[in-house]
Design a protein around this motif. Structure first.
Motif, mmCIF file in Angstrom:
data_model
loop_
_atom_site.group_PDB
_atom_site.id
_atom_site.type_symbol
_atom_site.label_atom_id
_atom_site.label_comp_id
_atom_site.label_asym_id
_atom_site.label_seq_id
_atom_site.Cartn_x
_atom_site.Cartn_y
_atom_site.Cartn_z
ATOM 1 N N ILE A 1 0.721 -1.179 -0.040
ATOM 2 C CA ILE A 1 -0.171 -0.277 0.024
ATOM 3 C C ILE A 1 0.580 1.366 0.040
ATOM 4 N N GLY A 2 0.594 2.291 -0.318
ATOM 5 C CA GLY A 2 0.857 3.608 -0.456
ATOM 6 C C GLY A 2 1.220 4.042 -1.904
ATOM 7 N N GLY A 3 1.608 5.091 -2.476
ATOM 8 C CA GLY A 3 1.704 6.102 -3.321
ATOM 9 C C GLY A 3 0.842 5.282 -4.992
ATOM 10 N N SER A 4 1.817 5.047 -5.552
ATOM 11 C CA SER A 4 1.465 4.831 -6.711
ATOM 12 C C SER A 4 1.903 4.198 -8.036
ATOM 13 N N ALA B 1 -3.880 -3.044 6.833
ATOM 14 C CA ALA B 1 -3.650 -1.863 7.156
ATOM 15 C C ALA B 1 -4.742 -0.855 6.885
ATOM 16 N N PRO B 2 -4.920 0.050 8.086
ATOM 17 C CA PRO B 2 -5.832 0.934 8.547
ATOM 18 C C PRO B 2 -5.630 1.976 7.663
ATOM 19 N N PRO B 3 -6.052 3.684 7.423
ATOM 20 C CA PRO B 3 -5.483 4.340 5.739
ATOM 21 C C PRO B 3 -5.128 5.122 7.510
ATOM 22 N N GLY B 4 -4.405 6.124 6.995
ATOM 23 C CA GLY B 4 -3.837 7.214 8.098
ATOM 24 C C GLY B 4 -2.738 6.519 8.375
ATOM 25 N N ARG B 5 -2.156 5.213 8.618
ATOM 26 C CA ARG B 5 -0.739 4.515 9.733
ATOM 27 C C ARG B 5 -0.197 4.011 8.975
ATOM 28 N N ARG B 6 1.219 4.541 9.058
ATOM 29 C CA ARG B 6 2.388 4.407 8.314
ATOM 30 C C ARG B 6 2.580 3.098 8.884
ATOM 31 N N GLY C 1 7.067 4.347 3.264
ATOM 32 C CA GLY C 1 6.130 4.321 1.914
ATOM 33 C C GLY C 1 4.708 3.860 1.829
ATOM 34 N N ALA C 2 5.160 3.231 3.338
ATOM 35 C CA ALA C 2 3.542 2.269 3.612
ATOM 36 C C ALA C 2 2.764 3.388 4.117
ATOM 37 N N ILE C 3 1.861 3.605 3.496
ATOM 38 C CA ILE C 3 0.817 4.857 4.396
ATOM 39 C C ILE C 3 -0.215 4.917 2.597
ATOM 40 N N GLU D 1 -2.380 7.279 2.462
ATOM 41 C CA GLU D 1 -3.154 8.780 2.233
ATOM 42 C C GLU D 1 -4.524 9.264 1.363
ATOM 43 N N GLY D 2 -5.653 9.545 2.531
ATOM 44 C CA GLY D 2 -6.811 10.438 1.537
ATOM 45 C C GLY D 2 -7.280 8.721 0.300
#
Lengths: 388, 295
Positions: free
Chosen positions: B212-215, B241-246, B251-253, B255-256
């Motif tokens: 998760i995280g980034g594109s 993994a819940p959103p908003g937690r690193r 890089g694994a977060i 966001e929005g």
């Protein structure tokens, strides 16, 4: 690490970024009286100091026109539990309230500096439609968002700041004011190693631009060179998360009941996913790190067990550099010291895994071993349900 | 054939005499990699692990004809080491160090683009690169790997070992295994490595491990659809993994609405990749769906 709005504004103030007249930060309703005495002229704005966006809609931002209103808002806001669309179902208790004088707003802009992963550099994101969430704006009016990649060394040069101002439709008389604020904020972002600096809204007043808000996220990897931030307590992290960090263990508390101890962040996430797939629910993310030794294993157990929700512990170690026999010895040593009240499922794979499993089997200690991650996840779920 | 590394790769280690550098350089030598020297400023002229130590990368390159640098320098100085390697003419820089400030990497990347266009950077915060039976430049356990037709690229360390282990157990060897690292600004992206695998004759199928995280995974999906023919198998960590937690990696977060597990899976699925939902089934899924031409 996220900074509260007033902390961000303190930094802005030190760099002479124009701000609304500062009243104070209060944690008791009565403290507003002295602010009202000093900041005689209203209106006053009261803003809940919590680490989440969307405060306005959740009642965390109030405009008081009279002193009586200001007192009433202060009383209602301090101690209030807030849930915004950014708190993901949790509530945040409002401990502090920032009081400022209201400003005359002619137009609201959006301004932020962030890291663009795709191009591998910081970017400025700006819009003449400020005051709305940037995500909403991006979805509804993507054409209203201007994105300018920045050189990480030069930052935002004055000519580029001016060009941005013109593109945003800033009136000719305020171009210099905008450029001053924009270049200062970009310099701050780079100098202080931030990963996000957002001012929403950045407002145009008759006297020029004023930063009405400040949202700052710092890059934790750079704290070693910013002692002003590193001394600050990360209020977003739970006590267990802060304790873990001290020992170089990466821990995030979750809602489930299967505690996890894993080496490596990716594998730790993968382990959580596997538990969920097997019908269970992970209680935490925990990466013991590459240099897992007996001491770290012990720390990790202690941190996991601080969570009263934990009904089972799953240890998943892929020994690369870390030897599984050493981990097995570590687990046994910990079990000797601590009386474990919950079932323990252990999966050891990789370097010396057979030796590690043998050590555990021979010890006669009551624990459940598994030879694959799937088996470990299934056994953890079964143990949690009292089926093993 | 393979990508990035082969038996002729000549490697120097930056941060050679430190504890991590010494330990892992030793393991790479045991594996058979050509570690031709190392760099520790101030220790030039001495030897370490029977290899010469140099004060600068420039000197090391001149004396050893090294073309690869493996970096273990601590985070505060690591980006500087990357730039030094690039400027000295190194063509493959592998940075293992974790915890490097993001803006340091932004600057280093920019520096390489301008002053060392020959250099390809892998990492930071990665396990390194291995071409089984030929060359290991990283911290991965060598023995789990096996030579073969599968190219593997991953953002994670131990998760990569898990995948490699499963593949090897099923008799599926690897052409090259590349850890691109878990940081927000990696030196090389999934797309960069997929491109190399697509053009590598030894690689017949590719396993990609994202998170998760980034594109980066979404970009990989678009690239796969437009430019690739080889089968692609993917696993994306962080579904729960819940959103908003690193989650450990910087890089694994989520966001929005960006970087979610669902958006990555959706993108890769519609691009034609085979999605593996269960981490324990990476080996078996590839074995079931892919028959190597050269066994």
């Amino acid at each position: 690490m996220k900074l509260l709005e007033y902390e961000g504004k303190e930094i802005f103030r030190s760099l002479k970024v124009p701000l609304p007249e500062f009243g104070g930060v209060i944690d008791k309703p009565a403290q507003i009286n002295s602010i009202l005495k000093r900041l005689k002229k209203g209106p006053w704005v009261l803003k809940a100091q919590v680490l989440a966006g969307g405060r306005g809609k959740a009642g965390g931002v109030k405009l008081a026109k009279t002193p009586a209103e200001a007192r009433a808002f202060a009383k209602a806001m301090i101690g209030m539990k807030m849930a915004t669309h950014q708190t993901h179902g949790q509530t945040l208790k409002v401990e502090q309230v920032l009081v400022e004088q209201g400003v005359k707003i002619e137009k609201e802009f959006y301004f932020s500096v962030a890291i663009d992963r795709k191009i591998g550099s910081p970017v400025v994101i700006a819009s003449s439609q400020g005051g709305v969430e940037i995500e909403t704006l991006a979805a509804e009016h993507p054409e209203q968002i201007i994105k300018k990649p920045l050189d990480p060394v030069f930052g935002l040069l004055p000519f580029a700041a001016r060009a941005l101002a013109f593109e945003l439709g800033v009136p000719a008389g305020h171009i210099a004011s905008f450029s001053q604020v924009a270049t200062t904020l970009v310099k701050l972002f780079i100098d202080k190693d931030m990963s996000l600096l957002e001012v929403n809204p950045l407002v145009l007043t008759p006297k020029g631009f004023v930063a009405l808000d400040a949202k700052i996220v710092t890059d934790d990897n750079a704290l070693f060179r910013h002692t002003d931030f590193s001394k600050r307590v990360d209020i977003e992290a739970s006590p267990a998360e802060r304790e873990a960090k001290k020992h170089d263990i990466s821990y995030v508390g979750l809602d489930g009941n299967i505690g996890c101890m894993v080496n490596g962040a990716g594998l730790a996430m993968g382990t959580m996913d596997t538990i969920a797939l097997a019908g269970g629910s992970p209680a935490n993310f925990l990466d013991v790190g590459g240099a897992a030794n007996q001491e770290r294993v012990e720390r990790a157990f202690k941190i996991i067990l601080k969570d009263p929700k934990v009904k089972t512990i799953l240890v998943n170690i892929f020994g690369g550099i870390v030897r599984c026999d050493m981990i097995a010895e570590g687990i046994l040593a910990v079990l000797k010291k601590m009386k474990l009240q919950v079932p323990l499922v252990v999966r050891l794979e990789g370097t010396n895994s057979e030796k590690g499993r043998e050590i555990l089997d021979r010890s006669g200690t009551r624990l459940i071993t598994a030879s694959s991650l799937w088996e470990a996840a299934q056994k953890s779920v079964a143990a949690t349900g009292g089926k093993i | 054939m393979s990508i990035l590394l082969n038996k002729d790769s000549r490697i120097i280690v930056q941060g050679f005499t430190g504890s991590a550098g010494s330990f892992h350089a030793g393991k790479c030598i045991e594996y058979g990699s050509q570690i031709v020297g190392g760099v520790t400023p101030g220790r030039g002229g001495t030897t370490h692990l029977d290899r010469p130590v140099f004060n600068t990368v420039e000197e090391a390159v001149k004396k050893t004809a090294a073309n690869v640098s493996l970096i273990f320098v601590p985070a505060p100085a690591a980006a500087d080491s990357v730039m030094e390697a690039g400027k000295a003419g190194i063509s493959l820089i592998i940075c293992i160090t974790e915890g490097i400030p993001v803006l340091d990497m932004a600057k280093a990347k920019q520096f390489l683009k301008t002053h060392a266009p020959q250099a390809r950077l892998i990492g930071p915060n990665c396990p390194g690169v291995i071409t089984p039976d030929e060359c290991k430049a990283g911290i991965m356990p060598g023995y789990i790997h096996k030579k073969g037709p599968i190219g593997l690229v991953s953002r994670s360390g131990t998760l990569t070992y898990e995948a490699v282990h499963q593949l090897s157990q099923k008799g599926l060897g690897q052409s090259t295994v590349v850890g691109i690292g878990g940081d927000p600004i990696p030196g090389s992206s999934f797309v960069d490595i997929l491109d190399l695998f697509e053009r590598d004759p030894q690689t017949e199928a590719i396993v990609m491990i994202g998170e998760i995280g980034g594109s980066a995974e979404e970009d990989a999906a678009a690239f796969y659809k437009a430019r690739m023919k080889k089968p692609l198998f993917i696993f994306i960590a962080g579904k729960s993994a819940p959103p908003g937690r690193r989650m450990g990696h910087a890089g694994a977060i989520v966001e929005g609405s960006a970087g979610t597990h669902a958006s990555k899976i959706e993108a890769l699925k519609s691009a034609g990749a085979t999605v593996i939902e269960n981490l324990s089934e990476i080996g078996s899924t590839v074995a079931r769906n892919f028959k190597p031409v050269v066994a």
